[in-house]
Scaffold this motif. Sequence first.
Motif, PDB file in Angstrom:
ATOM      1  N   PRO A  65       1.277  -1.115   0.051  1.00 49.46           N
ATOM      2  CA  PRO A  65      -0.119  -0.019   0.220  1.00 49.46           C
ATOM      3  C   PRO A  65       0.877   1.437  -0.148  1.00 49.46           C
ATOM      4  O   PRO A  65       2.095   1.488   0.368  1.00 49.46           O
ATOM      5  CB  PRO A  65      -1.015  -0.760   1.661  1.00 49.46           C
ATOM      6  CG  PRO A  65      -0.677  -1.744   1.691  1.00 49.46           C
ATOM      7  CD  PRO A  65       0.300  -1.930   1.389  1.00 49.46           C
ATOM      8  N   ASP A  66       0.827   2.453  -0.511  1.00 49.78           N
ATOM      9  CA  ASP A  66       1.361   3.150  -0.870  1.00 49.78           C
ATOM     10  C   ASP A  66       0.930   4.703   0.308  1.00 49.78           C
ATOM     11  O   ASP A  66       0.937   6.050   0.693  1.00 49.78           O
ATOM     12  CB  ASP A  66       1.338   4.041  -2.119  1.00 49.78           C
ATOM     13  CG  ASP A  66      -0.003   4.297  -3.256  1.00 49.78           C
ATOM     14  OD1 ASP A  66      -0.977   4.496  -1.819  1.00 49.78           O
ATOM     15  OD2 ASP A  66       0.101   5.071  -3.605  1.00 49.78           O
ATOM     16  N   GLY A  67      -0.866   3.939   0.859  1.00 55.51           N
ATOM     17  CA  GLY A  67      -1.160   4.872   1.385  1.00 55.51           C
ATOM     18  C   GLY A  67      -2.232   6.643   0.680  1.00 55.51           C
ATOM     19  O   GLY A  67      -2.870   7.397   1.757  1.00 55.51           O
ATOM     20  N   VAL A  68      -2.324   6.455  -0.780  1.00 52.82           N
ATOM     21  CA  VAL A  68      -3.025   7.333  -1.080  1.00 52.82           C
ATOM     22  C   VAL A  68      -4.347   7.280  -1.418  1.00 52.82           C
ATOM     23  O   VAL A  68      -4.795   6.477  -1.878  1.00 52.82           O
ATOM     24  CB  VAL A  68      -2.358   8.051  -2.193  1.00 52.82           C
ATOM     25  CG1 VAL A  68      -2.423   9.315  -2.723  1.00 52.82           C
ATOM     26  CG2 VAL A  68      -0.412   9.000  -1.760  1.00 52.82           C
ATOM     27  N   ASP A  69      -5.173   8.302  -1.116  1.00 55.10           N
ATOM     28  CA  ASP A  69      -6.960   7.982  -1.735  1.00 55.10           C
ATOM     29  C   ASP A  69      -6.233   7.515  -2.915  1.00 55.10           C
ATOM     30  O   ASP A  69      -6.042   8.413  -4.060  1.00 55.10           O
ATOM     31  CB  ASP A  69      -7.703   8.785  -1.140  1.00 55.10           C
ATOM     32  CG  ASP A  69      -7.845   9.351   0.293  1.00 55.10           C
ATOM     33  OD1 ASP A  69      -7.715   8.085   0.937  1.00 55.10           O
ATOM     34  OD2 ASP A  69      -8.235   9.848   0.614  1.00 55.10           O
ATOM     35  N   GLU A  70      -7.613   6.953  -3.425  1.00 60.75           N
ATOM     36  CA  GLU A  70      -7.324   6.932  -5.084  1.00 60.75           C
ATOM     37  C   GLU A  70      -7.775   7.254  -5.970  1.00 60.75           C
ATOM     38  O   GLU A  70      -7.396   8.142  -7.356  1.00 60.75           O
ATOM     39  CB  GLU A  70      -8.611   5.133  -5.452  1.00 60.75           C
ATOM     40  CG  GLU A  70      -8.313   3.967  -4.465  1.00 60.75           C
ATOM     41  CD  GLU A  70      -6.413   3.601  -6.050  1.00 60.75           C
ATOM     42  OE1 GLU A  70      -6.938   3.369  -6.767  1.00 60.75           O
ATOM     43  OE2 GLU A  70      -5.998   2.950  -5.005  1.00 60.75           O
ATOM     44  N   MET A  87       5.661   3.717   3.332  1.00 59.86           N
ATOM     45  CA  MET A  87       5.522   2.168   2.398  1.00 59.86           C
ATOM     46  C   MET A  87       6.549   1.825   3.179  1.00 59.86           C
ATOM     47  O   MET A  87       7.064   0.411   2.993  1.00 59.86           O
ATOM     48  CB  MET A  87       5.945   3.264   0.706  1.00 59.86           C
ATOM     49  CG  MET A  87       5.091   3.112   0.312  1.00 59.86           C
ATOM     50  SD  MET A  87       5.218   3.804  -1.122  1.00 59.86           S
ATOM     51  CE  MET A  87       5.890   2.030  -2.542  1.00 59.86           C
ATOM     52  N   PRO A  88       8.071   2.005   4.048  1.00 61.95           N
ATOM     53  CA  PRO A  88       8.364   1.676   4.649  1.00 61.95           C
ATOM     54  C   PRO A  88       8.086   0.641   5.474  1.00 61.95           C
ATOM     55  O   PRO A  88       8.371  -0.733   4.913  1.00 61.95           O
ATOM     56  CB  PRO A  88       9.008   2.410   5.671  1.00 61.95           C
ATOM     57  CG  PRO A  88       9.268   3.993   4.706  1.00 61.95           C
ATOM     58  CD  PRO A  88       8.102   3.948   4.505  1.00 61.95           C
ATOM     59  N   VAL A  89       6.772   0.926   6.032  1.00 59.39           N
ATOM     60  CA  VAL A  89       6.442  -0.508   7.424  1.00 59.39           C
ATOM     61  C   VAL A  89       6.028  -1.257   5.951  1.00 59.39           C
ATOM     62  O   VAL A  89       6.314  -2.479   6.799  1.00 59.39           O
ATOM     63  CB  VAL A  89       5.733  -0.185   8.364  1.00 59.39           C
ATOM     64  CG1 VAL A  89       4.245   0.825   7.519  1.00 59.39           C
ATOM     65  CG2 VAL A  89       5.229  -0.781   9.442  1.00 59.39           C
ATOM     66  N   TYR A  90       5.423  -1.266   5.274  1.00 64.91           N
ATOM     67  CA  TYR A  90       4.729  -2.404   4.463  1.00 64.91           C
ATOM     68  C   TYR A  90       5.352  -3.032   4.177  1.00 64.91           C
ATOM     69  O   TYR A  90       5.407  -4.572   3.354  1.00 64.91           O
ATOM     70  CB  TYR A  90       3.052  -1.963   3.469  1.00 64.91           C
ATOM     71  CG  TYR A  90       2.132  -0.840   4.449  1.00 64.91           C
ATOM     72  CD1 TYR A  90       1.385  -2.142   4.808  1.00 64.91           C
ATOM     73  CD2 TYR A  90       2.469  -0.583   4.319  1.00 64.91           C
ATOM     74  CE1 TYR A  90       0.316  -1.785   5.528  1.00 64.91           C
ATOM     75  CE2 TYR A  90       1.025   0.890   4.800  1.00 64.91           C
ATOM     76  CZ  TYR A  90       0.416  -0.287   5.213  1.00 64.91           C
ATOM     77  OH  TYR A  90      -0.826   0.355   6.159  1.00 64.91           O
ATOM     78  N   ILE A 117      16.472   1.597   0.695  1.00 69.72           N
ATOM     79  CA  ILE A 117      17.892   1.645   1.330  1.00 69.72           C
ATOM     80  C   ILE A 117      17.635   1.275   2.588  1.00 69.72           C
ATOM     81  O   ILE A 117      18.137   0.953   3.193  1.00 69.72           O
ATOM     82  CB  ILE A 117      18.576   2.413   0.647  1.00 69.72           C
ATOM     83  CG1 ILE A 117      18.880   2.533  -0.942  1.00 69.72           C
ATOM     84  CG2 ILE A 117      20.900   1.837   0.889  1.00 69.72           C
ATOM     85  CD1 ILE A 117      19.942   4.035  -1.413  1.00 69.72           C
ATOM     86  N   LYS A 118      16.907   2.170   3.763  1.00 71.28           N
ATOM     87  CA  LYS A 118      17.046   2.115   4.457  1.00 71.28           C
ATOM     88  C   LYS A 118      16.933   0.428   5.337  1.00 71.28           C
ATOM     89  O   LYS A 118      16.707   0.103   6.521  1.00 71.28           O
ATOM     90  CB  LYS A 118      16.003   3.645   5.817  1.00 71.28           C
ATOM     91  CG  LYS A 118      17.191   3.933   4.781  1.00 71.28           C
ATOM     92  CD  LYS A 118      16.687   5.675   5.412  1.00 71.28           C
ATOM     93  CE  LYS A 118      15.388   5.752   5.532  1.00 71.28           C
ATOM     94  NZ  LYS A 118      14.955   7.124   6.388  1.00 71.28           N
ATOM     95  N   VAL A 119      15.005   0.297   4.637  1.00 70.50           N
ATOM     96  CA  VAL A 119      14.701  -0.894   4.727  1.00 70.50           C
ATOM     97  C   VAL A 119      15.170  -2.054   5.120  1.00 70.50           C
ATOM     98  O   VAL A 119      15.179  -3.126   5.440  1.00 70.50           O
ATOM     99  CB  VAL A 119      13.232  -0.862   3.916  1.00 70.50           C
ATOM    100  CG1 VAL A 119      12.137  -2.080   4.387  1.00 70.50           C
ATOM    101  CG2 VAL A 119      12.362   0.242   4.065  1.00 70.50           C
ATOM    102  N   ALA A 120      16.207  -1.981   3.330  1.00 67.01           N
ATOM    103  CA  ALA A 120      16.524  -3.364   3.797  1.00 67.01           C
ATOM    104  C   ALA A 120      17.740  -3.342   4.111  1.00 67.01           C
ATOM    105  O   ALA A 120      18.418  -4.330   4.963  1.00 67.01           O
ATOM    106  CB  ALA A 120      17.359  -3.293   1.941  1.00 67.01           C
ATOM    107  N   ASP A 121      18.413  -2.560   5.106  1.00 68.57           N
ATOM    108  CA  ASP A 121      19.264  -2.557   5.634  1.00 68.57           C
ATOM    109  C   ASP A 121      18.555  -3.051   7.035  1.00 68.57           C
ATOM    110  O   ASP A 121      19.125  -3.637   7.851  1.00 68.57           O
ATOM    111  CB  ASP A 121      19.913  -0.974   6.197  1.00 68.57           C
ATOM    112  CG  ASP A 121      21.737  -0.841   7.016  1.00 68.57           C
ATOM    113  OD1 ASP A 121      21.931  -1.766   6.795  1.00 68.57           O
ATOM    114  OD2 ASP A 121      21.484  -0.559   8.121  1.00 68.57           O
TER     115      ASP A 121
END
Length: 451
Positions: A65-70, A87-90, A117-121
Motif C-alpha cells: 500500500p502507499d496510503g494515498v486515496d485513489e 511505504m517503508p513499514v509495508y 535502502i534503509k529498509v533493506a539495511d
Amino acid sequence: MKYMKRPMILLVPYPAQGHVTPLLKLASCLVTQGFMPVMITPEFIHRQIAPRVDAKDGILCMSIPDGVDEDLPRDFFTIEMTMENTMPVYLERLIRKLDEDGRVVCMVVDLLASWAIKVADHCGVPAAGFWPAMLATYGLISAIPELIRTGLISETGIPEEQRKICFLPCQPELSTEDLPWLIGTFTAKRARFEFWTRTFARAKTLPWILVNSFPEECSDGKLQNQLIYSPGDGPRLLQIGPLIRHAAIRTPSLWEEDFNCLDWLEQQKPCTVVYISFGSWVSPIGEPRVRDLALALEASGRPFIWVLRPNWREGLPVGYLERVSKQGKVVSWAPQMELLQHEAVGCYLTHCGWNSTLEAIQCQKRLLCYPVAGDQFVNCAYIVNVWQIGVRIHGFGQRDLEEGMRKVMEDSEMNKRLSKLNERIMGEEAGLRVMTNITTFTDNLKKHVVN
C-alpha cells in the motif's frame, strides 16, 4: 512453480512508467542468471502491470500500500511523502515474509526510491542501487557538493548566476537553468534539491550501483573514466545498458495502447510521419503550448501521430481533431516501440526522456528535441551536441517547428551517425560487455548465497 527454489532478488522502482520499465527489463535478465526477481510496487502500479506480466517470464509481481486515496493525484511531492512515511513499514513486512527461508539474497533499489535502502539495511538484506538514466546525469547530481564549494549553486541548489557552463569534464555545455532539480516554484526547487541530496547521501552506503547506460557516453570515451568511483570512494558503478536489447519481456504499459494508429501508419509513405510524445511522467506542457503545437502541426501539412492524454487536450483549438482527421492521429497512448520501428516514421518530437532516447537510437529515428524537466536537458545536450542525431527546438510556433523539422529531415549525414551510434551501443560487442557486467554483479550475489 519451478522458480520457487531460486534465490530471490527484490526490485523496488520509483512508481512511474519510466522507472518501472527498465527495472522490469533488468528483472528479465536476472531470470536468465538463475534468480527469481520479485517486482515490488505500490498497489496502483501493481494493478496495471501484474496482469500483463506472463507467468512464463519468471518474474513475480507483488504490491504494497502507499496510503494515498485513489481519487488524489500522485504528483512528485505526494509520492515522496508516501515513500518516506507510509511505504517503508509495508515493505519491511513483505521482506520478512519472503525471507522466512533465507532466499532473499539482494534488493535492487531505484535510487529515486532511496527510502528502500534503509529498509533493506534494517532487514539485513544486501542492497544494490539502480540508476535508470545516463551516467552523465548521475555524475552531475553526485557533484552537488563540488558545485556548492565552487560557488556555482547556493546551499539550496539555486544557481548563483545564469550562464552556460560545463559542469563536469567532457560534458557538453548546459545552462545553469537546466539542472535536474530546477522545476516549478522556488519552494519546489528547494524541495527537489533536498530530495536529491538525501538520495545521494543514502546511495553512498551501497556497494554497487547498476547504471542503465553504456560506456563511453561521450564520443571520446573520457567521461566514463571521470565519473566511475574507485572502491574506496563509494559504490562500484556497473553500466548495464541499454537493457532494452537484452530483456526477453515486452514491458507492459501503465495505460491502454492504441494499436489502431499502426493501421493508419500503413497508409503513409516512408519517412514522412512525425511522431510526437512527451512521455508518461512530465506535467502537461501547458494549454498555450498545446495550442501552438497543434496549429503548427496543422500548418506544416505533414502527417503526424501525437500522443496526448485526455486531460492534456484542453488546449486544442475548437474543432481541431475533426480538421486534422486525415492529416494526423491524436491518441491517448501508443505502442511506442512498434511505432518507432515503422518505416513511415521519419522523426520523433520528444521530451528526451532516457527510455525514449534509447528506443529512438535502437530504431534509428531522428530526434526533434523539446526537453521539459529533470534529466531531459542533459540527454538533449548529448543528442544534439555530442551524438548529433537530433535538433533542439525552443518553442512550438509555426516557424520554430518547421525550421526544426527541416533541419532534422534534411541532414544527409544524420542517418550515418544514427547507424554508427546504434552499432556502438546495441551491437554484438556492446551486448557482450553488458552481459559481462551483469554477470559480474550476479556472480558476486551467488558467492553470497554459497557463503
